[in-house]
Structure formats: C-alpha cells, structure tokens
Scaffold this motif. Structure first.
Motif, mmCIF file in Angstrom:
data_model
loop_
_atom_site.group_PDB
_atom_site.id
_atom_site.type_symbol
_atom_site.label_atom_id
_atom_site.label_comp_id
_atom_site.label_asym_id
_atom_site.label_seq_id
_atom_site.Cartn_x
_atom_site.Cartn_y
_atom_site.Cartn_z
ATOM 1 N N GLY A 39 31.248 36.037 48.221
ATOM 2 C CA GLY A 39 31.248 36.161 46.777
ATOM 3 C C GLY A 39 30.240 35.279 46.084
ATOM 4 N N SER A 40 30.321 35.303 44.743
ATOM 5 C CA SER A 40 29.420 34.491 43.922
ATOM 6 C C SER A 40 30.236 33.629 42.961
ATOM 7 C CB SER A 40 28.444 35.390 43.160
ATOM 8 O OG SER A 40 29.162 36.333 42.383
ATOM 9 N N LEU A 43 33.926 29.011 44.848
ATOM 10 C CA LEU A 43 34.393 28.680 46.202
ATOM 11 C C LEU A 43 33.684 29.486 47.287
ATOM 12 C CD1 LEU A 43 38.238 28.207 45.715
ATOM 13 C CD2 LEU A 43 36.438 26.497 45.815
ATOM 14 N N ALA A 44 32.690 30.267 46.905
ATOM 15 C CA ALA A 44 31.950 31.065 47.890
ATOM 16 C C ALA A 44 31.006 30.169 48.681
ATOM 17 C CB ALA A 44 31.157 32.157 47.184
ATOM 18 N N GLY A 45 30.817 30.537 49.923
ATOM 19 C CA GLY A 45 29.845 29.808 50.723
ATOM 20 C C GLY A 45 30.237 29.729 52.174
ATOM 21 N N THR A 46 29.409 29.046 52.919
ATOM 22 C CA THR A 46 29.683 28.756 54.317
ATOM 23 C C THR A 46 29.903 27.259 54.418
ATOM 24 O OG1 THR A 46 28.345 30.610 55.066
ATOM 25 C CG2 THR A 46 28.789 28.869 56.677
ATOM 26 N N PHE A 47 31.080 26.888 54.877
ATOM 27 C CA PHE A 47 31.469 25.479 54.956
ATOM 28 C C PHE A 47 31.484 25.064 56.419
ATOM 29 C CE2 PHE A 47 33.659 27.492 51.336
ATOM 30 C CZ PHE A 47 32.913 26.905 50.325
ATOM 31 N N ARG A 48 30.837 23.969 56.701
ATOM 32 C CA ARG A 48 30.671 23.515 58.083
ATOM 33 C C ARG A 48 31.364 22.179 58.290
ATOM 34 N NH1 ARG A 48 27.121 27.095 59.932
ATOM 35 N NH2 ARG A 48 25.670 28.024 58.478
ATOM 36 N N GLY A 49 32.289 22.174 59.225
ATOM 37 C CA GLY A 49 33.020 20.955 59.547
ATOM 38 C C GLY A 49 34.300 20.838 58.745
ATOM 39 N N LEU A 50 35.314 20.279 59.380
ATOM 40 C CA LEU A 50 36.630 20.141 58.756
ATOM 41 C C LEU A 50 36.564 19.397 57.431
ATOM 42 C CD1 LEU A 50 39.686 20.517 58.817
ATOM 43 C CD2 LEU A 50 39.819 18.446 60.229
ATOM 44 N N GLN A 126 35.555 40.273 43.202
ATOM 45 C CA GLN A 126 35.589 40.414 41.737
ATOM 46 C C GLN A 126 36.974 40.042 41.204
ATOM 47 O OE1 GLN A 126 34.220 44.414 41.053
ATOM 48 N NE2 GLN A 126 32.091 43.745 40.909
ATOM 49 N N TYR A 127 38.028 40.513 41.865
ATOM 50 C CA TYR A 127 39.384 40.140 41.461
ATOM 51 C C TYR A 127 39.569 38.625 41.575
ATOM 52 C CZ TYR A 127 44.423 39.475 41.649
ATOM 53 O OH TYR A 127 45.695 39.012 41.425
ATOM 54 N N PHE A 128 39.139 38.070 42.677
ATOM 55 C CA PHE A 128 39.261 36.635 42.938
ATOM 56 C C PHE A 128 38.574 35.836 41.824
ATOM 57 C CE2 PHE A 128 37.900 32.684 45.031
ATOM 58 C CZ PHE A 128 39.049 32.297 45.711
ATOM 59 N N ALA A 129 37.326 36.178 41.518
ATOM 60 C CA ALA A 129 36.555 35.461 40.502
ATOM 61 C C ALA A 129 37.169 35.642 39.113
ATOM 62 C CB ALA A 129 35.109 35.931 40.511
ATOM 63 N N ARG A 130 37.606 36.844 38.798
ATOM 64 C CA ARG A 130 38.196 37.128 37.494
ATOM 65 C C ARG A 130 39.523 36.403 37.314
ATOM 66 N NH1 ARG A 130 38.362 42.208 38.098
ATOM 67 N NH2 ARG A 130 40.523 42.369 38.732
ATOM 68 N N THR A 131 40.388 36.473 38.326
ATOM 69 C CA THR A 131 41.737 35.912 38.217
ATOM 70 C C THR A 131 41.735 34.397 38.272
ATOM 71 O OG1 THR A 131 42.596 37.907 39.267
ATOM 72 C CG2 THR A 131 44.065 36.026 39.159
ATOM 73 N N LEU A 132 40.924 33.820 39.143
ATOM 74 C CA LEU A 132 40.956 32.366 39.319
ATOM 75 C C LEU A 132 39.940 31.606 38.477
ATOM 76 C CD1 LEU A 132 41.564 32.183 43.165
ATOM 77 C CD2 LEU A 132 43.219 31.933 41.316
ATOM 78 N N PHE A 133 38.839 32.266 38.095
ATOM 79 C CA PHE A 133 37.785 31.564 37.384
ATOM 80 C C PHE A 133 37.386 32.208 36.056
ATOM 81 C CE2 PHE A 133 37.154 30.719 41.919
ATOM 82 C CZ PHE A 133 37.277 29.337 41.903
ATOM 83 N N GLY A 134 38.047 33.334 35.701
ATOM 84 C CA GLY A 134 37.723 34.009 34.451
ATOM 85 C C GLY A 134 36.331 34.620 34.448
#
Length: 137
Positions: A39-40, A43-50, A126-134
C-alpha cells in the motif's frame, strides 16, 4: 533441538495477535525476519529485522485500535507445506476513533527453526488507509 512445525508457529503468532501478547512476538519472529505490508499508507513498506518490525509496524498498528475493544483474527483457511504457511483470515476490531474495522487478509509466512522469517500480507489497502488513516474516498 527440535522446533515446532511451521503451522504451529503461525497459529501461535495469530493467537498472540488476538490476545495482544507483545511478549510472545520475539519468541515467534526471527531477529532477522522480513515483513512486507502493501500500500501507500503510513504502515506500508518492507520491514527488516524484529526491532524494525516492532517499531515501524506493530507499535504504530497497535496505537490505531481501541485497547479495550476485542481484537479477533478469524481464520478461514490454513495451508501449510514444509516451512511455508498460507493463511486466509478476517481481522476485526474497533479503531481508536470508535469505527468498526473488519478486513480480509491473505498472509504468506516462511518459518525456519521455529520462528517466522518472512511474512507478506495481501489485503484491501484502500479500505485500510481510509478506515485507519482517513486517506482516500
């Protein structure tokens, strides 16, 4: 040393999410794990390491939900073969703003030596971004 099978590790992980058991996370996720969230949104991205996964995904994600509201992960299907596990589920909760939240997720996990080494999620961004971030319409 014997380790639990991949399916068991992923089920434990999902249970830790349901119960918001932050202490279980380092026991289930490898120190060098990689998580990919599409997503954009923030919280979108690739996270490396715990450490990065916790700091940039779990902690901010947890802050988006009402801590008193139930958080459920309703598993519809699990397919596991060797170190690969695929989960189809619905996650439900309530946001900090009181908005009901329900999203279908497909997640692919790789487990080695009893710990998750990678996770890739697929969901309606789109649902994620709309619901959690407006964001968006």
């Amino acid at each position: 040393m014997t380790h639990p099978d991949a399916r068991t590790v992923v089920h434990r992980y999902l249970q830790a999410l349901r119960t918001r058991d932050a202490q279980a996370i380092p026991e289930l996720i490898a120190a060098d794990a990689v998580y990919r969230i599409p997503g954009s949104h923030p919280l979108a991205g690739t996270f490396r390491g715990l450490e990065e996964i916790v700091a940039k995904f779990f902690t901010p994600m947890g802050a988006l939900f009402d801590a008193e509201a139930a958080y459920s992960v309703e598993v519809a299907h699990v397919l596991a073969e060797g170190d690969q596990v695929s989960v189809e589920c619905v996650t439900r909760s309530t946001t900090v703003h009181g908005t009901p939240y329900a999203i279908d997720i497909s997640a692919q996990f790789t487990v080695r030596q009893g710990k998750i080494v990678s996770m890739r999620e697929y969901f309606d961004t789109q649902y994620f971004a709309r619901t959690l971030f407006g964001q968006g319409g």
